[in-house]
Design a protein around this motif. Structure first.
Motif, PDB file in Angstrom:
ATOM      1  N   MET A   1       0.834  -1.212  -0.037  1.00 22.47           N
ATOM      2  CA  MET A   1      -0.148   0.100  -0.048  1.00 22.47           C
ATOM      3  C   MET A   1       0.806   1.399  -0.112  1.00 22.47           C
ATOM      4  N   VAL A   2       0.848   2.104  -1.321  1.00 22.35           N
ATOM      5  CA  VAL A   2       1.793   3.077  -1.222  1.00 22.35           C
ATOM      6  C   VAL A   2       1.058   4.335  -1.708  1.00 22.35           C
ATOM      7  N   SER A   3       1.494   5.238  -1.539  1.00 23.05           N
ATOM      8  CA  SER A   3       1.006   6.820  -1.847  1.00 23.05           C
ATOM      9  C   SER A   3       2.107   7.449  -2.615  1.00 23.05           C
ATOM     10  N   ILE A   4       1.807   7.486  -3.908  1.00 27.31           N
ATOM     11  CA  ILE A   4       2.830   8.309  -4.868  1.00 27.31           C
ATOM     12  C   ILE A   4       2.497   9.818  -4.616  1.00 27.31           C
ATOM     13  N   VAL A   5       3.510  10.593  -4.542  1.00 28.42           N
ATOM     14  CA  VAL A   5       3.368  11.871  -4.651  1.00 28.42           C
ATOM     15  C   VAL A   5       4.273  12.434  -5.818  1.00 28.42           C
ATOM     16  N   THR A   6       3.542  13.215  -6.660  1.00 31.10           N
ATOM     17  CA  THR A   6       4.384  13.941  -7.686  1.00 31.10           C
ATOM     18  C   THR A   6       3.807  15.439  -7.513  1.00 31.10           C
ATOM     19  N   CYS A   7       4.913  16.164  -7.418  1.00 30.18           N
ATOM     20  CA  CYS A   7       4.999  17.805  -7.469  1.00 30.18           C
ATOM     21  C   CYS A   7       5.365  18.088  -8.934  1.00 30.18           C
ATOM     22  N   THR A   8       4.473  18.727  -9.630  1.00 34.38           N
ATOM     23  CA  THR A   8       5.254  19.352 -10.888  1.00 34.38           C
ATOM     24  C   THR A   8       4.782  20.893 -11.285  1.00 34.38           C
ATOM     25  N   ILE A   9       5.382  21.327 -12.012  1.00 32.90           N
ATOM     26  CA  ILE A   9       5.280  22.755 -12.521  1.00 32.90           C
ATOM     27  C   ILE A   9       5.238  22.671 -14.034  1.00 32.90           C
ATOM     28  N   ARG A  10       4.974  21.501 -14.677  1.00 34.83           N
ATOM     29  CA  ARG A  10       4.987  21.263 -16.004  1.00 34.83           C
ATOM     30  C   ARG A  10       3.712  20.571 -16.665  1.00 34.83           C
ATOM     31  N   ASP A  11       2.779  21.323 -17.306  1.00 36.04           N
ATOM     32  CA  ASP A  11       1.579  20.904 -17.720  1.00 36.04           C
ATOM     33  C   ASP A  11       1.737  19.828 -18.864  1.00 36.04           C
ATOM     34  N   ALA A  83       6.321   7.313  -1.931  1.00 41.23           N
ATOM     35  CA  ALA A  83       6.974   7.215  -2.895  1.00 41.23           C
ATOM     36  C   ALA A  83       6.857   8.679  -3.506  1.00 41.23           C
ATOM     37  N   LYS A  84       8.132   9.155  -3.672  1.00 38.77           N
ATOM     38  CA  LYS A  84       8.248  10.397  -4.487  1.00 38.77           C
ATOM     39  C   LYS A  84       8.660  10.135  -5.748  1.00 38.77           C
ATOM     40  N   PHE A  85       7.648  10.549  -6.766  1.00 38.30           N
ATOM     41  CA  PHE A  85       7.908  10.126  -8.216  1.00 38.30           C
ATOM     42  C   PHE A  85       8.262  11.599  -8.723  1.00 38.30           C
ATOM     43  N   ASP A  86       9.187  11.569  -9.792  1.00 36.75           N
ATOM     44  CA  ASP A  86       9.279  12.805 -10.563  1.00 36.75           C
ATOM     45  C   ASP A  86       8.500  12.870 -11.659  1.00 36.75           C
ATOM     46  N   ASP A  87       8.045  14.007 -12.302  1.00 32.52           N
ATOM     47  CA  ASP A  87       7.217  14.125 -13.433  1.00 32.52           C
ATOM     48  C   ASP A  87       7.601  13.685 -14.623  1.00 32.52           C
ATOM     49  N   ASP A  88       8.987  13.598 -14.984  1.00 33.28           N
ATOM     50  CA  ASP A  88       9.732  13.251 -16.169  1.00 33.28           C
ATOM     51  C   ASP A  88      10.296  12.132 -16.343  1.00 33.28           C
ATOM     52  N   ASP A  89      10.695  11.299 -14.975  1.00 33.32           N
ATOM     53  CA  ASP A  89      11.371  10.052 -15.222  1.00 33.32           C
ATOM     54  C   ASP A  89      10.576   8.830 -15.761  1.00 33.32           C
ATOM     55  N   TYR A  90      11.012   7.774 -15.861  1.00 32.35           N
ATOM     56  CA  TYR A  90      10.439   6.363 -16.045  1.00 32.35           C
ATOM     57  C   TYR A  90      10.734   5.524 -15.060  1.00 32.35           C
ATOM     58  N   TYR A  91       9.329   5.132 -14.504  1.00 33.42           N
ATOM     59  CA  TYR A  91       9.269   4.117 -13.466  1.00 33.42           C
ATOM     60  C   TYR A  91       8.591   2.930 -13.881  1.00 33.42           C
ATOM     61  N   SER A  92       9.425   1.870 -14.260  1.00 37.05           N
ATOM     62  CA  SER A  92       8.751   0.464 -14.867  1.00 37.05           C
ATOM     63  C   SER A  92       7.632   0.123 -14.123  1.00 37.05           C
ATOM     64  N   PRO A  93       6.703  -0.765 -14.470  1.00 36.30           N
ATOM     65  CA  PRO A  93       5.617  -1.633 -13.796  1.00 36.30           C
ATOM     66  C   PRO A  93       6.161  -2.265 -12.646  1.00 36.30           C
ATOM     67  N   TYR A  94       7.395  -2.754 -12.553  1.00 33.48           N
ATOM     68  CA  TYR A  94       7.794  -3.556 -11.521  1.00 33.48           C
ATOM     69  C   TYR A  94       8.717  -2.497 -10.556  1.00 33.48           C
ATOM     70  N   TYR A  95       8.672  -1.345 -10.615  1.00 32.12           N
ATOM     71  CA  TYR A  95       9.282  -0.526  -9.881  1.00 32.12           C
ATOM     72  C   TYR A  95       8.868  -0.368  -8.405  1.00 32.12           C
ATOM     73  N   LEU A  96       7.716  -0.182  -8.102  1.00 31.84           N
ATOM     74  CA  LEU A  96       7.079  -0.211  -6.737  1.00 31.84           C
ATOM     75  C   LEU A  96       7.104  -1.644  -6.447  1.00 31.84           C
ATOM     76  N   LYS A  97       6.768  -2.439  -7.033  1.00 33.47           N
ATOM     77  CA  LYS A  97       6.776  -3.785  -6.360  1.00 33.47           C
ATOM     78  C   LYS A  97       7.967  -4.253  -5.952  1.00 33.47           C
ATOM     79  N   GLY A  98       9.112  -4.082  -6.774  1.00 34.65           N
ATOM     80  CA  GLY A  98      10.284  -4.657  -6.398  1.00 34.65           C
ATOM     81  C   GLY A  98      10.940  -3.775  -4.886  1.00 34.65           C
ATOM     82  N   GLN A  99      10.841  -2.442  -4.883  1.00 28.43           N
ATOM     83  CA  GLN A  99      11.196  -1.696  -3.809  1.00 28.43           C
ATOM     84  C   GLN A  99      10.379  -1.786  -2.686  1.00 28.43           C
ATOM     85  N   ILE A 100       9.184  -1.935  -2.669  1.00 26.51           N
ATOM     86  CA  ILE A 100       8.433  -2.170  -1.428  1.00 26.51           C
ATOM     87  C   ILE A 100       8.648  -3.411  -0.926  1.00 26.51           C
TER      88      ILE A 100
END
Length: 229
Positions: A1-11, A83-100
């Motif tokens: 159970m994860v809350s992803i937070v993305t802060c962005t200034i780019r529409d 989990a802090k996600f940047d707006d422009d990077d790549y997080y694969s489908p397995y990213y959170l599963k593996g990290q958590i």
């Protein structure tokens, strides 16, 4: 159970933000988006968010610092892991599963990646860091890969600044005895866009190439870095 937070200034990165969230292979997840620029279209982001379950979009004045915006988003989290996600990077489908999975197995409070891949859009080159700090306890991890237990916010928050918020946050965490663990570099890419002026971190691509190792030239870097876990 994860809350992803993305802060962005780019529409214009709206597609990437929702794509990274949608493809995460965990069932219990939420996305908290914090728009931090006055001219951003809140209505557009909220309309897109309605297509998904557990998406919450907020807007703060651009006078609010990046650190304050991240604190705002993290405190909105309903789950115990942020989990802090940047707006422009790549997080694969397995990213959170593996990290958590590793976060739950290791004696650590913060997890992330000290070593990573960079993709240089202009040259279509994938490079990697040479630190050799995978799968071990470290002093810090990349801010864009930061995952931490929400309870830390009871003691430490991101500084009210626009720069270096991740490194300062982690430094304070270490002072208070919190442990930081670095996983392997797979399933994540820091994307260096062709428009270099849009990056918060102003390092030049040429400087990155000087200390990183060339993996190869490729159009589809996602297939190379995505590893099932």
């Amino acid at each position: 159970m994860v809350s992803i937070v993305t802060c962005t200034i780019r529409d214009h990165l709206i597609d990437n933000v929702f794509r990274n969230f949608k493809q995460q292979l965990i069932k219990e997840k939420e996305l908290i988006i914090v728009l931090n620029k006055d001219e951003m279209d809140l209505k557009k982001w909220k309309e897109r968010g309605k297509k998904f379950k557990n998406v919450h979009v907020f807007k703060l004045p651009e006078t609010v610092t990046s650190g304050e915006a991240h604190n705002f988003g993290a405190h909105k989290a309903k789950y115990d892991i942020v989990a802090k996600f940047d707006d422009d990077d790549y997080y694969s489908p397995y990213y959170l599963k593996g990290q958590i999975d590793i976060l739950q197995k290791k004696d650590t409070d913060i997890i992330g990646k000290r070593d990573c891949y960079y993709y240089l859009e202009r040259e279509k080159k994938l490079i990697k860091t040479p630190f050799k700090m995978e799968n071990q306890y470290v002093d810090r991890v990349m801010g864009s890969s930061l995952i931490f237990k929400k309870q830390i916010l009871n003691t430490i928050e991101f500084p009210k600044l626009n720069k270096d918020i991740d490194s300062i946050f982690q430094k304070e965490c270490r002072k208070h005895g919190y442990k930081i663990y670095s996983t392997d570099r797979e399933n994540y890419v820091c994307v260096r866009r062709a428009n270099k002026n849009s990056h918060t971190w102003k390092i030049k691509d040429s400087q990155l190439k000087n200390f990183c190792i060339l993996v190869g030239k490729m159009d589809d870097y996602t297939s190379y870095v995505t590893k099932p876990v």
